[in-house]
Motif scaffolding. Structure first.
Motif, PDB file in Angstrom:
ATOM      1  N   VAL A 181      15.927  45.086  -2.098  1.00  0.00           N
ATOM      2  CA  VAL A 181      14.918  45.891  -1.978  1.00  0.00           C
ATOM      3  C   VAL A 181      15.470  46.971  -1.089  1.00  0.00           C
ATOM      4  O   VAL A 181      14.970  48.096  -1.316  1.00  0.00           O
ATOM      5  N   ALA A 182      16.342  46.751  -0.365  1.00  0.00           N
ATOM      6  CA  ALA A 182      16.979  47.571   0.698  1.00  0.00           C
ATOM      7  C   ALA A 182      17.822  48.632  -0.163  1.00  0.00           C
ATOM      8  O   ALA A 182      17.876  49.886   0.166  1.00  0.00           O
ATOM      9  N   LYS A 183      18.486  48.059  -1.269  1.00  0.00           N
ATOM     10  CA  LYS A 183      19.221  48.994  -2.006  1.00  0.00           C
ATOM     11  C   LYS A 183      19.010  48.564  -3.472  1.00  0.00           C
ATOM     12  O   LYS A 183      19.840  47.977  -4.266  1.00  0.00           O
ATOM     13  N   PRO A 184      18.132  49.081  -3.933  1.00  0.00           N
ATOM     14  CA  PRO A 184      17.487  48.838  -5.309  1.00  0.00           C
ATOM     15  C   PRO A 184      18.352  49.140  -6.279  1.00  0.00           C
ATOM     16  O   PRO A 184      19.177  50.481  -6.322  1.00  0.00           O
ATOM     17  N   PRO A 185      18.808  48.697  -7.476  1.00  0.00           N
ATOM     18  CA  PRO A 185      19.860  48.798  -8.539  1.00  0.00           C
ATOM     19  C   PRO A 185      19.001  49.952  -9.413  1.00  0.00           C
ATOM     20  O   PRO A 185      18.814  49.483 -10.735  1.00  0.00           O
ATOM     21  N   LEU A 186      18.892  51.257  -9.080  1.00  0.00           N
ATOM     22  CA  LEU A 186      18.237  52.214  -9.906  1.00  0.00           C
ATOM     23  C   LEU A 186      19.108  53.000 -10.731  1.00  0.00           C
ATOM     24  O   LEU A 186      20.510  52.879 -10.378  1.00  0.00           O
ATOM     25  N   THR A 187      18.582  53.219 -11.928  1.00  0.00           N
ATOM     26  CA  THR A 187      19.648  54.042 -12.663  1.00  0.00           C
ATOM     27  C   THR A 187      19.520  55.514 -12.184  1.00  0.00           C
ATOM     28  O   THR A 187      18.881  55.885 -11.182  1.00  0.00           O
ATOM     29  N   VAL A 192      17.029  59.994  -8.907  1.00  0.00           N
ATOM     30  CA  VAL A 192      16.579  61.264  -8.703  1.00  0.00           C
ATOM     31  C   VAL A 192      15.237  61.588  -8.893  1.00  0.00           C
ATOM     32  O   VAL A 192      14.762  62.330  -7.911  1.00  0.00           O
ATOM     33  N   LYS A 193      14.379  60.779  -9.797  1.00  0.00           N
ATOM     34  CA  LYS A 193      13.063  60.861  -9.687  1.00  0.00           C
ATOM     35  C   LYS A 193      12.362  60.421  -8.539  1.00  0.00           C
ATOM     36  O   LYS A 193      11.216  60.839  -7.898  1.00  0.00           O
ATOM     37  N   TYR A 290       6.250  46.377  -1.543  1.00  0.00           N
ATOM     38  CA  TYR A 290       6.197  46.761  -0.256  1.00  0.00           C
ATOM     39  C   TYR A 290       7.552  46.799   0.298  1.00  0.00           C
ATOM     40  O   TYR A 290       8.484  46.256  -0.082  1.00  0.00           O
ATOM     41  N   GLY A 291       8.019  48.175   0.741  1.00  0.00           N
ATOM     42  CA  GLY A 291       9.244  48.482   1.173  1.00  0.00           C
ATOM     43  C   GLY A 291       9.957  49.347   0.060  1.00  0.00           C
ATOM     44  O   GLY A 291      11.124  49.754   0.227  1.00  0.00           O
ATOM     45  N   LEU A 292       9.222  49.708  -1.080  1.00  0.00           N
ATOM     46  CA  LEU A 292       9.797  50.210  -2.266  1.00  0.00           C
ATOM     47  C   LEU A 292       8.737  51.105  -3.022  1.00  0.00           C
ATOM     48  O   LEU A 292       7.831  50.524  -3.403  1.00  0.00           O
ATOM     49  N   VAL A 293       8.745  52.275  -2.979  1.00  0.00           N
ATOM     50  CA  VAL A 293       7.820  53.069  -3.713  1.00  0.00           C
ATOM     51  C   VAL A 293       8.187  54.239  -4.470  1.00  0.00           C
ATOM     52  O   VAL A 293       9.594  54.510  -4.355  1.00  0.00           O
ATOM     53  N   GLY A 294       7.566  54.688  -5.388  1.00  0.00           N
ATOM     54  CA  GLY A 294       8.063  55.906  -6.256  1.00  0.00           C
ATOM     55  C   GLY A 294       8.887  55.696  -7.398  1.00  0.00           C
ATOM     56  O   GLY A 294       9.560  56.617  -7.805  1.00  0.00           O
ATOM     57  N   VAL A 295       9.370  54.429  -7.763  1.00  0.00           N
ATOM     58  CA  VAL A 295      10.418  54.282  -8.897  1.00  0.00           C
ATOM     59  C   VAL A 295       9.734  54.458 -10.162  1.00  0.00           C
ATOM     60  O   VAL A 295       8.761  53.606 -10.504  1.00  0.00           O
ATOM     61  N   PRO A 296      10.085  55.442 -10.868  1.00  0.00           N
ATOM     62  CA  PRO A 296       9.682  55.629 -12.037  1.00  0.00           C
ATOM     63  C   PRO A 296       9.772  54.435 -13.205  1.00  0.00           C
ATOM     64  O   PRO A 296      10.987  53.944 -13.180  1.00  0.00           O
ATOM     65  N   GLN A 297       8.527  53.846 -13.841  1.00  0.00           N
ATOM     66  CA  GLN A 297       8.900  53.101 -14.715  1.00  0.00           C
ATOM     67  C   GLN A 297       8.438  53.644 -16.294  1.00  0.00           C
ATOM     68  O   GLN A 297       7.804  54.555 -16.386  1.00  0.00           O
ATOM     69  N   THR A 329      19.194  48.839 -13.415  1.00  0.00           N
ATOM     70  CA  THR A 329      20.268  48.636 -14.147  1.00  0.00           C
ATOM     71  C   THR A 329      20.531  47.281 -14.282  1.00  0.00           C
ATOM     72  O   THR A 329      21.350  46.677 -15.188  1.00  0.00           O
ATOM     73  N   GLU A 330      19.537  46.526 -13.639  1.00  0.00           N
ATOM     74  CA  GLU A 330      19.811  45.062 -13.803  1.00  0.00           C
ATOM     75  C   GLU A 330      18.281  44.591 -13.433  1.00  0.00           C
ATOM     76  O   GLU A 330      17.373  45.138 -13.088  1.00  0.00           O
TER      77      GLU A 330
END
Length: 364
Positions: A181-187, A192-193, A290-297, A329-330
């Motif tokens: 959650v603190a370091k999400p494995p985002l693409t 960027v988004k 909670y703790g992570l917002v704005g991740v595009p899905q 990424t996972e």
């Protein structure tokens, strides 16, 4: 209950607000308080000149002109109406014309705008409008907390664990957040988004848009849920926005023509006494918890939830996993994200959302 944006009461209140008060913008808490600086506290005193008792947050305007000569009104945002109604706070505790003292967190974007934490009303009582804030002016019985009190209910172990169906359950955060959650494995594209996401402006829920998946369950604040039976299927009802989420229990895959919707297509199955729900066909812009917002899905998002009954069905452990190659990424997972506890005396309260300030939101 139904999936909706607002009801008749909301429409009427919005019309009154727009024509009579000229309210400026709003943000929210389990909605978002991103606009406010929680590290600062500002205190002032003045006369209440307008009031709006409505979700997502109670709001009022205060004039300090007679005290400091400033013509500009304070725009005050408070807790959500459902929370205040749940603890029985009377709507006439503050009236137009009352002189009040208030303290809270100032906006980082606009002058004389505040999320109120403490409110000293005309009769000398101090209302604590945010959890874990100390009283500033009153003591003893003159201090009024607005934190709902829930019990850790237990019942006879002879009851069926599936007896949680039909019960009103409230969420309590009890698990520990996993490291991702603190370091999400985002693409790269998702990162960027997300960096460009402005919660105050971009969050659709701030405009009284009913939340989709997974926001409706992962960031729904203190609102209650309830499973009910509808024929051979289940419905997961959420007090927040009065949303009904249909859980198909027939074991069938969604049809090829199944539309994409904010809540998606949810298919459930029993695994022992536990309920496993797989949701696909989601058309909702963001993955948030909670703790992570704005991740595009994307429409490829697949969410698997597990509700595991404990204590003879009086508590539910909630776990989930999420897979979306466009966002992560996972596969990400969260064990014991929340524990839902049965509250026998609790009833669902209506939720009418009044959007009063979308036009005036300011980008960062």
């Amino acid at each position: 209950m139904r999936y909706r944006t607002s009801g008749r009461t909301a429409a009427l209140a919005a019309a009154i607000v727009a024509s009579a008060l000229g309210w400026p913008p709003r943000v929210s808490a389990h909605h978002s308080t991103a606009e406010y600086d929680a590290k600062q506290v500002v205190e002032a005193r003045g006369k209440v000149v307008s009031l709006l008792w409505a979700n997502p947050h109670v709001r009022f305007q205060v004039s300090t002109k007679e005290i400091d000569g400033n013509d500009e009104l304070w725009q005050i945002e408070s807790a959500d109406l459902t929370r205040l109604d749940r603890v029985g706070l009377p709507h006439d505790i503050v009236k137009i014309g009352d002189v009040v003292t208030f303290a809270g967190n100032p906006s980082t974007r606009r002058e004389r705008r505040l999320y109120v934490t403490n409110l000293l009303v005309a009769d000398g009582r101090e209302i604590l409008l945010r959890g874990n804030v100390p009283a500033r002016w009153a003591t003893g019985e003159r201090v009024v907390s607005t934190d709902p009190t829930f019990t850790k209910t237990a019942e006879s172990a002879t009851a069926n664990n599936r007896s949680f169906v039909g019960r009103v359950l409230v969420p309590m955060r009890e698990g520990k957040a996993p490291a991702w959650v603190a370091k999400p494995p985002l693409t790269d594209a998702a990162r960027v988004k997300q960096a460009a996401y402005d919660e105050v402006v971009d969050d659709p829920v701030l405009g009284c848009v009913s939340p989709g998946m997974p926001r409706v369950i992962l960031r729904s604040g203190p609102y209650a849920i309830r499973f009910i039976e509808r024929g051979s299927d289940l419905v997961l009802q959420n007090e927040w926005f009065e949303i009904d989420r249909l859980i198909h229990m027939d074991g069938k895959e969604p049809a090829a023509s199944e539309p994409y919707t904010p809540l998606g297509y949810s298919a459930g199955k029993w695994d022992g006494d536990g309920l496993v729900i797989t949701t696909t066909h989601i058309d909702w812009p963001y993955f948030e918890l909670y703790g992570l917002v704005g991740v595009p899905q994307s429409r490829a998002m697949k969410i698997v939830e597990r509700f595991t009954p404990r204590d003879a069905g009086s508590t539910l452990q909630y776990d989930w996993t999420a897979t979306d190659p466009s966002a992560f990424t996972e596969t990400v997972s969260y064990e014991n994200y929340a524990t839902f506890r049965w509250q026998p005396k609790l009833e669902f309260l209506p939720y009418d959302c009044v959007e009063t300030e979308r036009k005036a939101r300011r980008p960062r």
